[in-house]
Design an enzyme around this catalytic site. Sequence first.
Site, short mmCIF file in Angstrom:
data_model
loop_
_atom_site.label_atom_id
_atom_site.label_comp_id
_atom_site.label_asym_id
_atom_site.label_seq_id
_atom_site.Cartn_x
_atom_site.Cartn_y
_atom_site.Cartn_z
N HIS A 155 2.95 3.52 6.30
CA HIS A 155 2.31 2.89 7.45
C HIS A 155 3.35 2.16 8.26
CE1 HIS A 155 2.02 0.28 3.90
NE2 HIS A 155 2.14 -0.77 4.70
N VAL A 157 0.85 -1.19 0.00
CA VAL A 157 0.00 0.00 0.00
C VAL A 157 0.89 1.24 0.00
CG1 VAL A 157 -1.82 1.26 1.20
CG2 VAL A 157 -1.78 -1.25 1.28
P1 AMP Z 1 2.69 -3.49 3.32
O1 AMP Z 1 3.10 -4.77 2.65
O2 AMP Z 1 3.70 -3.04 4.35
O3 AMP Z 1 2.32 -2.41 2.33
O4 AMP Z 1 1.42 -3.84 4.19
C1 AMP Z 1 0.12 -3.53 3.83
C2 AMP Z 1 -0.76 -4.09 4.91
O5 AMP Z 1 -2.03 -3.52 4.79
C3 AMP Z 1 -0.92 -5.60 4.87
O6 AMP Z 1 -0.50 -6.16 6.11
C4 AMP Z 1 -2.43 -5.79 4.64
O7 AMP Z 1 -2.97 -6.90 5.32
C5 AMP Z 1 -2.98 -4.47 5.17
N1 AMP Z 1 -4.26 -4.04 4.61
C6 AMP Z 1 -4.61 -3.96 3.30
N2 AMP Z 1 -5.86 -3.48 3.18
C7 AMP Z 1 -6.30 -3.23 4.45
C8 AMP Z 1 -7.51 -2.73 4.99
N3 AMP Z 1 -8.54 -2.36 4.20
N4 AMP Z 1 -7.63 -2.62 6.33
C9 AMP Z 1 -6.61 -3.00 7.13
N5 AMP Z 1 -5.43 -3.47 6.68
C10 AMP Z 1 -5.28 -3.60 5.36
#
Ligand code: AMP
Length: 119
Positions: free
Chosen positions: A104, A100
């Site tokens: 974060h 994403v």
């Molecule tokens: P990253 O690989 O660091 O970009 O992690 C993205 C994280 O966002 C993953 O652990 C996903 O499970 C989480 N994620 C994606 N969509 C959502 C959502 N709608 N609500 C909560 N977590 C999410």
Amino acid sequence: MTYDLENIFAKILRGEIPCDKVYEDDFALAFHDINPQAPVHILVIPKGAYVSMADFTASAPADLIAGFFRAVGQVAREAGLEDAGYRILANAGADAHQEVPHLHIHIFGGKRLGPMLTR
Ligand code: AMP
């Protein structure tokens, strides 16, 4: 990297899709990860359009940077993780498998997390 206004965390910040919120203030929003990798797996995101830690620390105003990191600490504290310990992690870019494109910080805890990276 240009910020994508349609990324899923931007939509969460705008209230267009729901999240399982655990904390919010003027600088940050924290919510449970939808696909938890540990008994506690919380994401903390800054309130602003920043792709990565490099983008955020280079471009965000100082009060937002301070407020965001204070929020990360507070969320971990409020989740009851201080005594047993926890891990924070921020993926950036393709090698880190960032999915994403909105900065974060992951907070993991609630069990022995083992070594830092799986090889
Ligand atoms: P990253 O690989 O660091 O970009 O992690 C993205 C994280 O966002 C993953 O652990 C996903 O499970 C989480 N994620 C994606 N969509 C959502 C959502 N709608 N609500 C909560 N977590 C999410």
